[in-house]
Write an enzyme that holds these catalytic residues in place. Structure first.
Site, mmCIF file in Angstrom:
data_model
loop_
_atom_site.group_PDB
_atom_site.id
_atom_site.type_symbol
_atom_site.label_atom_id
_atom_site.label_comp_id
_atom_site.label_asym_id
_atom_site.label_seq_id
_atom_site.Cartn_x
_atom_site.Cartn_y
_atom_site.Cartn_z
ATOM 1 N N ASN A 9 0.716 -1.165 -0.027
ATOM 2 C CA ASN A 9 0.110 -0.119 -0.109
ATOM 3 C C ASN A 9 0.871 1.107 -0.030
ATOM 4 O OD1 ASN A 9 -1.834 1.925 0.432
ATOM 5 N ND2 ASN A 9 -2.714 1.303 2.425
ATOM 6 N N ARG A 93 -2.670 -2.025 -3.303
ATOM 7 C CA ARG A 93 -3.830 -1.302 -3.121
ATOM 8 C C ARG A 93 -3.699 0.026 -4.001
ATOM 9 N NH1 ARG A 93 -5.831 2.077 2.296
ATOM 10 N NH2 ARG A 93 -7.778 2.628 1.258
ATOM 11 N N HIS A 181 -12.724 4.244 -0.295
ATOM 12 C CA HIS A 181 -12.579 3.216 0.895
ATOM 13 C C HIS A 181 -13.359 1.956 0.389
ATOM 14 C CE1 HIS A 181 -12.052 7.064 3.122
ATOM 15 N NE2 HIS A 181 -10.965 6.310 3.219
ATOM 16 N N ARG A 241 -8.609 17.502 4.806
ATOM 17 C CA ARG A 241 -9.526 17.590 3.546
ATOM 18 C C ARG A 241 -10.679 18.210 3.959
ATOM 19 N NH1 ARG A 241 -8.949 11.412 1.220
ATOM 20 N NH2 ARG A 241 -7.444 11.395 2.551
ATOM 21 N N GLU A 379 -8.271 -3.780 5.348
ATOM 22 C CA GLU A 379 -8.082 -3.597 3.903
ATOM 23 C C GLU A 379 -7.025 -4.493 3.340
ATOM 24 O OE1 GLU A 379 -8.135 0.448 5.220
ATOM 25 O OE2 GLU A 379 -9.074 1.083 3.478
#
Ligand code: ADP
Length: 393
Positions: A9, A93, A181, A241, A379
């Site tokens: 990742n 990922r 996600h 963000r 994940e």
């Protein structure tokens, strides 16, 4: 010798990795770690599945270790520590799979070129995600690699949920709501039948509250709507963000402040959200511990926006059977969970506060019409499973 899958990742300044071994029908974590601070003060750490440090290395301030160097270090580390395991492939990922990739895909040079076309859709993430794939294709072309996308799980959403009210040709060109996600939501959807069979078949909203944050409406375990849109900046306020923003604000910043795309990008991705509102920190733990009024204001706005998005997603589902909290804040902050559940009282959520303090997994009272749960996401395991499936297909 047991088969093993490595998962990578890659972010802008870090490269996370994990190694899973095949055990019967599923995969078991063997070790995990990361090289971080790439380009500034690079360091490496690897831990066993039980959390014991296997190796820690600090290259020191200013050391020139980039993604290439970090990957070489990780590959050498895995070769040393994967004894008794046979590495069958690497799962990556990748944030964006565009309109085309609704499933993970085995990567060759042609697929890599295809994925490079999505860089403008995720300029801050996609190039980094693709770097280790390119390097491994050059260095170990015989080793199968699989790209797993954050967008893929949402591709099955109804077309309406994916549309902006812009001229049709822009939609056809790919200007649409993708959602992100997805690997986290897919993992939660895979666990839900064990936790709450009614919600698994019914209507659930999952709240992925980490540094990046979004929410997803699941109907029968499939994504039908999400708070993130064309990019991962839409929806909820996040660490840095801004979340949903009237596009008129962007025009104002351009016209009245003379800001260009890069300056606005920096503002909305790196200087807004919890950090921008509080002026204190992007980190939830710091904000919860802070006595600053602006930190409290940032938390108020965060919880308020979650409550409003929850109402919107419940509307998309036509009702609500359960909510599920996950990721760093969702898994660890009883205070934020309690406030979100208060805001969801009108949707039938009654909190069992001692259960919330104890970390669940069930957070709602026995007689709560709508259930609330906390479930750690995974994940990496989702990527390893996809990779294994692609390799045996
Ligand atoms: P990322 O999106 O980078 O994977 P994480 O899922 O690790 O992020 O979430 C990071 C966030 O979780 C940070 O805001 C951090 O403060 C928050 N967090 C972690 N542990 C706790 C805790 N015990 N209480 C409150 N917030 C926490």
């Amino acid at each position: 010798m047991a088969d093993a899958i490595a998962v990578l990742n890659a972010g802008s300044s870090s490269l996370k990795f994990s190694l899973f071994a095949q055990t019967g029908t599923d995969l078991e974590l063997v070790l995990r770690g990361q090289a971080e601070g790439l380009g500034t003060a690079p360091r490496f750490v690897a831990k066993s599945a039980s959390g014991d440090t296997l190796c820690a290395h600090d290259w020191g301030e200013g050391a020139q270790i980039d993604h290439d160097g970090a990957l070489a270090h990780i590959v050498a580390f895995l070769q040393q520590h994967a004894q008794g395991l046979s590495l069958k492939g690497i799962g990556h990922r990748v944030v964006h799979g565009g309109m085309r990739y609704a499933q993970p895909v085995r990567v060759d040079r042609a697929v890599l070129q295809d994925l490079e076309q999505f860089i403008p859709l995720a300029p801050l993430h996609q190039p980094h995600n693709l770097t280790p794939i390119r390097l491994m294709l050059e260095q170990r072309p015989e080793l199968p690699q699989v790209a797993c996308f954050d967008t893929a799980f949402h591709r099955a959403q109804p077309e309406l949920a994916q549309m902006f009210a812009l001229p049709r040709e822009l939609h056809d060109e790919g200007v649409r709501r993708y959602g992100f996600h997805g690997l986290s939501y897919e993992y939660i959807a895979s666990r839900l039948p064990h936790l709450d069979p009614v919600a698994a078949k019914g209507r659930t909203v999952v709240l992925h509250l980490g540094n990046g944050a979004s929410m997803c409406a699941l109907s029968g375990g499939r994504s039908v709507a999400s708070t993130m849109g064309f990019t991962a900046v839409d929806g909820l306020p996040m660490g840095t963000r801004c979340g949903a923003l009237d596009p008129g604000v962007v025009l104002y910043l351009m016209d009245q402040r003379g800001m260009d795309a890069r300056a606005i990008e920096k503002l909305i991705y790196n200087q807004s959200g919890l950090l921008g509102v509080s002026g204190v920190s992007s980190d939830m733990r710091t904000l919860l511990a802070s006595g600053e009024p602006r930190a409290a204001l940032a938390l108020d706005l965060y919880v308020y926006r979650i409550a409003r998005e929850l109402g919107s997603l419940a509307a998309a589902l036509g009702g609500l059977d359960a909510i599920v909290f996950t990721a760093g804040i969702g898994e660890n902050s009883a205070a934020i969970r309690a406030r979100v559940c208060q805001g969801a009282a009108w949707l039938g959520v009654t909190l069992d506060e001692p259960a919330n303090q104890a970390g669940g997994p069930r957070l709602s009272a026995a007689d709560s019409p709508t259930a609330a749960w906390v479930l750690p996401t995974n994940e990496e395991l989702m990527i390893a499973r996809h990779t294994q499936r692609q390799l045996s297909a």
